[in-house]
Motif scaffolding. Structure first.
Motif, mmCIF file in Angstrom:
data_model
loop_
_atom_site.group_PDB
_atom_site.id
_atom_site.type_symbol
_atom_site.label_atom_id
_atom_site.label_comp_id
_atom_site.label_asym_id
_atom_site.label_seq_id
_atom_site.Cartn_x
_atom_site.Cartn_y
_atom_site.Cartn_z
ATOM 1 N N LYS A 31 0.875 -1.157 0.000
ATOM 2 C CA LYS A 31 0.000 0.000 0.000
ATOM 3 C C LYS A 31 0.919 1.216 0.000
ATOM 4 O O LYS A 31 1.696 1.397 0.947
ATOM 5 C CB LYS A 31 -0.891 0.011 1.240
ATOM 6 N N ARG A 50 -3.697 3.398 -8.732
ATOM 7 C CA ARG A 50 -4.973 2.731 -8.451
ATOM 8 C C ARG A 50 -5.586 2.160 -9.720
ATOM 9 O O ARG A 50 -6.263 1.133 -9.690
ATOM 10 C CB ARG A 50 -5.954 3.704 -7.773
ATOM 11 N N GLN A 55 -3.151 -0.353 -4.340
ATOM 12 C CA GLN A 55 -3.683 0.490 -3.281
ATOM 13 C C GLN A 55 -2.736 1.671 -3.098
ATOM 14 O O GLN A 55 -1.569 1.484 -2.773
ATOM 15 C CB GLN A 55 -3.817 -0.287 -1.975
#
Length: 260
Positions: A31, A50, A55
């Protein structure tokens, strides 16, 4: 994937080396947080990531502002619950002979490169310590962390300083499983380097081609620029290494410009 679900903040990552590191981390399952002074550019990069299924989030962050750094890290922790990897990458370059540097320019360079590394690390470490997962702090140094060049007094000073800071963090963070290392690239043909070429040509009284061949790449083994992908691979190694065996180190990636 080498970084599955790790939460990684990369400063100065709307473009250039930072963006490539963030992209590499995202591809490996992390992430990623695009932290940049330019919030619109940061969000554009986050949206791009994205769009690949990664993420990613963006935060506005001037790394010289303690308030902005703390607020940005708090935003990340609120959204995703912690921080596992910090890449302190934000940086600029100003090129002059030493006697022509103003004190304001000197302070600006040290603030972005050294204060920024200190402030972002200080904000992230408590979350790395508390998680029980450990973490990785990565500073973007330079061959100039090891070697000097003319016209870059504050840059060379700051990049040398990052090695000392990383060593302290490595010692203090070891009991928490937090590692700290420095990437030391040679010349990477980013916007930062493109800006230097005409500046150095003017200051040194030579052509831009001569700056590239005889100044920037003279000491490499093959006359090649280091690439953003080269640097990102080292950032991935440092971020994903599984133990404290690799900590307090600085790794040069420079086509042999500087050899240890």
């Amino acid at each position: 994937m080498k970084m599955q679900d790790k939460i990684a903040i990369v400063t100065g990552s709307a473009a250039g080396i930072g963006k490539e590191i963030a992209t590499t981390y995202a591809r490996e399952g992390a992430k990623v947080v695009i932290a940049d002074m330019n919030k619109d550019a940061a969000e554009a990069t986050a949206q791009e990531l994205r769009g690949t299924g990664a993420q990613a989030m963006s935060v506005a962050m001037d790394v010289t502002s303690e308030d902005q750094v703390n607020a940005g890290v708090a935003e990340v922790v609120k959204a995703w619950g912690g921080v596992d990897v910090l890449v302190s990458n934000a940086g600029i370059q100003i090129v002059h002979p030493l006697e022509e540097f103003t004190l304001a320019e000197w302070k600006k360079m040290l603030a972005i490169h050294l204060d920024g590394a200190f402030l972002t690390t200080k904000a992230c470490l408590p979350h790395m310590y508390a998680s029980g997962r450990g973490g990785s702090v990565i500073f973007m140094g330079s061959v100039h962390s090891k070697e000097a060049s003319m016209l870059k007094a504050p840059y060379v000073t700051a990049k040398h300083g990052l090695i000392g800071l990383a060593k302290v963090i490595a010692k203090e963070g070891a009991k928490h499983g937090v590692r700290a290392n420095v990437i030391c690239p040679g010349f990477v043909r980013t916007a930062l380097v493109e800006k230097q070429i005409p500046e150095q040509a003017k200051t040194l009284g030579i052509s831009e081609a001569e700056v590239i061949k005889n100044v920037m790449l003279k000491e490499t083994v093959d006359g090649e620029f280091t690439t953003v992908q080269d640097v990102a691979e080292v950032a991935l190694l440092f971020a994903s290494f599984p133990s404290n065996a690799l900590t307090g180190q600085s790794l040069v990636v420079s086509h042999g410009w500087f050899m240890q």
